[in-house]
Design a protein around this motif. Structure first.
Motif, PDB file in Angstrom:
ATOM      1  N   ASN A 254      59.606  12.404  72.029  1.00  0.00           N
ATOM      2  CA  ASN A 254      60.170  11.665  70.898  1.00  0.00           C
ATOM      3  C   ASN A 254      61.413  12.332  70.323  1.00  0.00           C
ATOM      4  OD1 ASN A 254      59.159  13.862  69.544  1.00  0.00           O
ATOM      5  ND2 ASN A 254      57.580  12.729  68.418  1.00  0.00           N
ATOM      6  N   GLN A 255      61.866  13.419  70.964  1.00  0.00           N
ATOM      7  CA  GLN A 255      63.080  14.090  70.527  1.00  0.00           C
ATOM      8  C   GLN A 255      64.270  13.678  71.376  1.00  0.00           C
ATOM      9  OE1 GLN A 255      62.437  18.310  70.512  1.00  0.00           O
ATOM     10  NE2 GLN A 255      60.834  18.205  68.958  1.00  0.00           N
ATOM     11  N   ARG A 256      64.211  12.482  71.949  1.00  0.00           N
ATOM     12  CA  ARG A 256      65.281  11.990  72.814  1.00  0.00           C
ATOM     13  C   ARG A 256      66.599  11.992  72.076  1.00  0.00           C
ATOM     14  NH1 ARG A 256      63.281   9.172  77.333  1.00  0.00           N
ATOM     15  NH2 ARG A 256      61.038   8.871  77.286  1.00  0.00           N
ATOM     16  N   ASN A 257      67.660  12.053  72.852  1.00  0.00           N
ATOM     17  CA  ASN A 257      68.990  12.276  72.285  1.00  0.00           C
ATOM     18  C   ASN A 257      69.744  10.994  71.983  1.00  0.00           C
ATOM     19  OD1 ASN A 257      70.808  14.130  71.355  1.00  0.00           O
ATOM     20  ND2 ASN A 257      71.966  14.218  73.263  1.00  0.00           N
ATOM     21  N   ASP A 258      69.038   9.824  72.064  1.00  0.00           N
ATOM     22  CA  ASP A 258      69.729   8.584  71.750  1.00  0.00           C
ATOM     23  C   ASP A 258      69.495   8.146  70.314  1.00  0.00           C
ATOM     24  OD1 ASP A 258      67.338   6.155  73.122  1.00  0.00           O
ATOM     25  OD2 ASP A 258      67.056   7.989  71.952  1.00  0.00           O
ATOM     26  N   SER A 259      68.871   8.967  69.555  1.00  0.00           N
ATOM     27  CA  SER A 259      68.577   8.625  68.175  1.00  0.00           C
ATOM     28  C   SER A 259      69.787   8.817  67.292  1.00  0.00           C
ATOM     29  CB  SER A 259      67.420   9.505  67.661  1.00  0.00           C
ATOM     30  OG  SER A 259      67.234   9.315  66.285  1.00  0.00           O
ATOM     31  N   ALA A 260      69.905   7.943  66.316  1.00  0.00           N
ATOM     32  CA  ALA A 260      71.015   8.053  65.377  1.00  0.00           C
ATOM     33  C   ALA A 260      70.771   9.142  64.336  1.00  0.00           C
ATOM     34  CB  ALA A 260      71.238   6.715  64.672  1.00  0.00           C
ATOM     35  N   SER A 261      69.585   9.782  64.393  1.00  0.00           N
ATOM     36  CA  SER A 261      69.269  10.787  63.388  1.00  0.00           C
ATOM     37  C   SER A 261      70.152  12.019  63.502  1.00  0.00           C
ATOM     38  CB  SER A 261      67.794  11.208  63.523  1.00  0.00           C
ATOM     39  OG  SER A 261      67.556  11.748  64.803  1.00  0.00           O
ATOM     40  N   ASP A 262      70.697  12.265  64.704  1.00  0.00           N
ATOM     41  CA  ASP A 262      71.563  13.423  64.894  1.00  0.00           C
ATOM     42  C   ASP A 262      73.019  13.112  64.577  1.00  0.00           C
ATOM     43  OD1 ASP A 262      69.503  15.040  65.740  1.00  0.00           O
ATOM     44  OD2 ASP A 262      69.739  14.478  67.845  1.00  0.00           O
ATOM     45  N   VAL A 263      73.324  11.867  64.261  1.00  0.00           N
ATOM     46  CA  VAL A 263      74.696  11.424  64.106  1.00  0.00           C
ATOM     47  C   VAL A 263      75.040  11.282  62.630  1.00  0.00           C
ATOM     48  CG1 VAL A 263      76.337   9.598  64.615  1.00  0.00           C
ATOM     49  CG2 VAL A 263      74.613  10.230  66.309  1.00  0.00           C
ATOM     50  N   THR A 264      76.114  11.903  62.238  1.00  0.00           N
ATOM     51  CA  THR A 264      76.595  11.764  60.873  1.00  0.00           C
ATOM     52  C   THR A 264      77.620  10.642  60.798  1.00  0.00           C
ATOM     53  OG1 THR A 264      78.281  13.440  61.324  1.00  0.00           O
ATOM     54  CG2 THR A 264      76.213  14.190  60.353  1.00  0.00           C
ATOM     55  N   PRO A 265      77.758   9.998  59.654  1.00  0.00           N
ATOM     56  CA  PRO A 265      78.736   8.913  59.542  1.00  0.00           C
ATOM     57  C   PRO A 265      80.142   9.388  59.875  1.00  0.00           C
ATOM     58  CG  PRO A 265      77.255   8.959  57.639  1.00  0.00           C
ATOM     59  CD  PRO A 265      76.997  10.208  58.413  1.00  0.00           C
ATOM     60  N   VAL A 266      80.907   8.504  60.500  1.00  0.00           N
ATOM     61  CA  VAL A 266      82.267   8.839  60.906  1.00  0.00           C
ATOM     62  C   VAL A 266      83.210   8.642  59.729  1.00  0.00           C
ATOM     63  CG1 VAL A 266      84.152   8.268  62.458  1.00  0.00           C
ATOM     64  CG2 VAL A 266      81.789   8.161  63.266  1.00  0.00           C
ATOM     65  N   SER A 267      83.998   9.669  59.452  1.00  0.00           N
ATOM     66  CA  SER A 267      85.013   9.572  58.416  1.00  0.00           C
ATOM     67  C   SER A 267      86.382   9.673  59.064  1.00  0.00           C
ATOM     68  CB  SER A 267      84.843  10.704  57.391  1.00  0.00           C
ATOM     69  OG  SER A 267      85.928  10.715  56.480  1.00  0.00           O
ATOM     70  N   GLU A 268      87.254   8.729  58.776  1.00  0.00           N
ATOM     71  CA  GLU A 268      88.590   8.687  59.369  1.00  0.00           C
ATOM     72  C   GLU A 268      89.667   9.025  58.339  1.00  0.00           C
ATOM     73  OE1 GLU A 268      88.970   8.416  62.419  1.00  0.00           O
ATOM     74  OE2 GLU A 268      87.305   7.298  63.257  1.00  0.00           O
ATOM     75  N   SER A 269      89.319   9.831  57.334  1.00  0.00           N
ATOM     76  CA  SER A 269      90.234  10.098  56.233  1.00  0.00           C
ATOM     77  C   SER A 269      91.167  11.281  56.484  1.00  0.00           C
ATOM     78  CB  SER A 269      89.426  10.353  54.950  1.00  0.00           C
ATOM     79  OG  SER A 269      88.568  11.468  55.129  1.00  0.00           O
ATOM     80  N   THR A 270      91.377  11.619  57.756  1.00  0.00           N
ATOM     81  CA  THR A 270      92.239  12.750  58.087  1.00  0.00           C
ATOM     82  C   THR A 270      93.697  12.441  57.763  1.00  0.00           C
ATOM     83  OG1 THR A 270      90.740  13.299  59.899  1.00  0.00           O
ATOM     84  CG2 THR A 270      92.925  14.318  59.927  1.00  0.00           C
ATOM     85  N   HIS A 271      94.380  13.429  57.195  1.00  0.00           N
ATOM     86  CA  HIS A 271      95.801  13.270  56.907  1.00  0.00           C
ATOM     87  C   HIS A 271      96.564  13.098  58.209  1.00  0.00           C
ATOM     88  CE1 HIS A 271      99.886  14.392  55.616  1.00  0.00           C
ATOM     89  NE2 HIS A 271      99.489  13.980  54.414  1.00  0.00           N
ATOM     90  N   GLN A 272      97.519  12.156  58.227  1.00  0.00           N
ATOM     91  CA  GLN A 272      98.254  11.860  59.451  1.00  0.00           C
ATOM     92  C   GLN A 272      99.034  13.067  59.962  1.00  0.00           C
ATOM     93  OE1 GLN A 272      98.393   9.117  61.551  1.00  0.00           O
ATOM     94  NE2 GLN A 272      96.551   8.610  60.382  1.00  0.00           N
ATOM     95  N   GLY A 273      99.532  13.899  59.047  1.00  0.00           N
ATOM     96  CA  GLY A 273     100.251  15.090  59.474  1.00  0.00           C
ATOM     97  C   GLY A 273      99.352  16.025  60.259  1.00  0.00           C
ATOM     98  N   SER A 274      98.109  16.200  59.789  1.00  0.00           N
ATOM     99  CA  SER A 274      97.143  17.048  60.492  1.00  0.00           C
ATOM    100  C   SER A 274      96.791  16.466  61.848  1.00  0.00           C
ATOM    101  CB  SER A 274      95.884  17.197  59.635  1.00  0.00           C
ATOM    102  OG  SER A 274      94.887  17.908  60.323  1.00  0.00           O
TER     103      SER A 274
END
Length: 326
Positions: A254-274
């Motif tokens: 039950n510790q399979r790696n397709d679970s969303a429990s290991d995934v954090t929400p995606v944030s795309e707020s990176t500064h364009q210069g960076s």
């Protein structure tokens, strides 16, 4: 000798600003791009932003280059570098270890996960497929370079390599075929949805175990623990992979790696210069890889200077014997 192949492939693509660009180095550049596109395609499943993908690709490429160089220096060419320490960082003079490439790539992934708070096992296992593809392409680059040779043989597919007497096993093509086989095997295993760690254990075991048989046909100029240097590292990898397979097999299904429990929400707020800074850094690593020849450091000037001695009037293939310190 009818049907035997005489290696006349020039390993140098061209010369730019005093540096040679090599087909072997091109295989690394293409491999770095394959890793980037692989993680870009799967980034939302892994909870990675586009900025994360660039950071991961940079850490992977830099770790691979540093690891490949360090293992070459320490385990394969230390007597030479002990007397030429200033050339340790001169990647363009030749010298990369495949086992060091693996170790460095893993270290680079660990650095990324440590700095970003991502789960190492999840990211590392995603690297298995593009990683083995990179190594398979690298073996094609080795063959084009023509400086890693097998034992003398009379089989009909034997190759006469530059600067090596007799017809020999094209051992890097054997290893490349092995890597493509492992790629197919991992694709099949991945479809069974294995528990975390199992896919990575398979990668480590099958890469090291099958290479033991491939390297029987290879000539190694150095030894480690009484064995050919590569064989000692192959045995270690196979043993490590077997141990990891046993370790992770104990985990519950039950510790399979397709679970969303290991995934954090995606944030795309990176500064364009960076983001652009990361793009430029990754592009520079891709370009830098092009200057890598696969030969030993001390052999590059002699071999390629000699090979191109009759082409001094060519701007693309000048004699390099006087351009690289011995």
């Amino acid at each position: 000798m009818h049907g035997h192949f005489i290696h006349r492939i020039d390993p140098i693509i061209c010369r730019v600003a005093g540096f040679y660009l090599w087909f072997y180095g091109l295989s690394y550049s293409l491999g770095f791009l394959s890793v980037y596109f692989w993680f870009k395609r799967r980034r939302r499943r892994l909870g990675l932003s586009l900025s994360d993908v660039y950071s991961l690709s940079i850490c992977f490429a830099a770790g691979l280059l540093i690891g490949g160089r360090l293992i070459e220096v320490i385990f394969y060419e230390w007597p030479y570098y002990r007397n030429h320490p200033s050339q340790i960082t001169s990647f363009w003079l030749g010298g990369m270890s495949t086992h060091g490439v693996l170790l460095g790539a893993v270290a680079g992934i660990w650095v990324f996960c440590w700095s970003s708070g991502k789960r190492f096992l999840t990211i590392a296992e995603e690297l298995a497929l593009p990683g083995i593809y990179l190594m398979a392409m690298g073996r094609i680059g080795n063959f084009i370079d023509g400086q890693i040779v097998g034992r003398v043989t009379d089989v009909w597919w034997a190759v006469q390599f530059p600067d090596a007497p007799g017809f020999r096993h094209p051992v890097v093509l054997y290893d490349g075929a092995k890597n493509f086989f492992v790629l197919g095997l991992l694709l099949i295993i991945g479809r069974t949805n294995p528990p975390p760690g199992i896919l990575g254990a398979h990668f480590i075991f099958w890469y090291g175990f099958l290479r033991i048989f491939v390297d029987v046909f290879r000539e190694y100029p150095t030894t480690l623990l009484g064995l050919a240097t590569g064989q000692a590292l192959n045995i270690f990898m196979a043993a490590l992979g077997g141990f990891l397979f046993f370790w992770f097999s104990r985990k519950k299904r039950n510790q399979r790696n397709d679970s969303a429990s290991d995934v954090t929400p995606v944030s795309e707020s990176t500064h364009q210069g960076s983001l652009w800074a990361k793009r430029i850094a990754f592009a520079l690593l891709i370009l830098f890889a092009l200057v890598l020849p696969s030969d030993w450091t001390q052999d590059v000037p002699e071999r390629y200077g000699k090979r191109h001695a009759g082409m001094q009037h060519s701007s693309v293939y000048p004699d390099i014997e006087g351009n690289i310190p011995k």
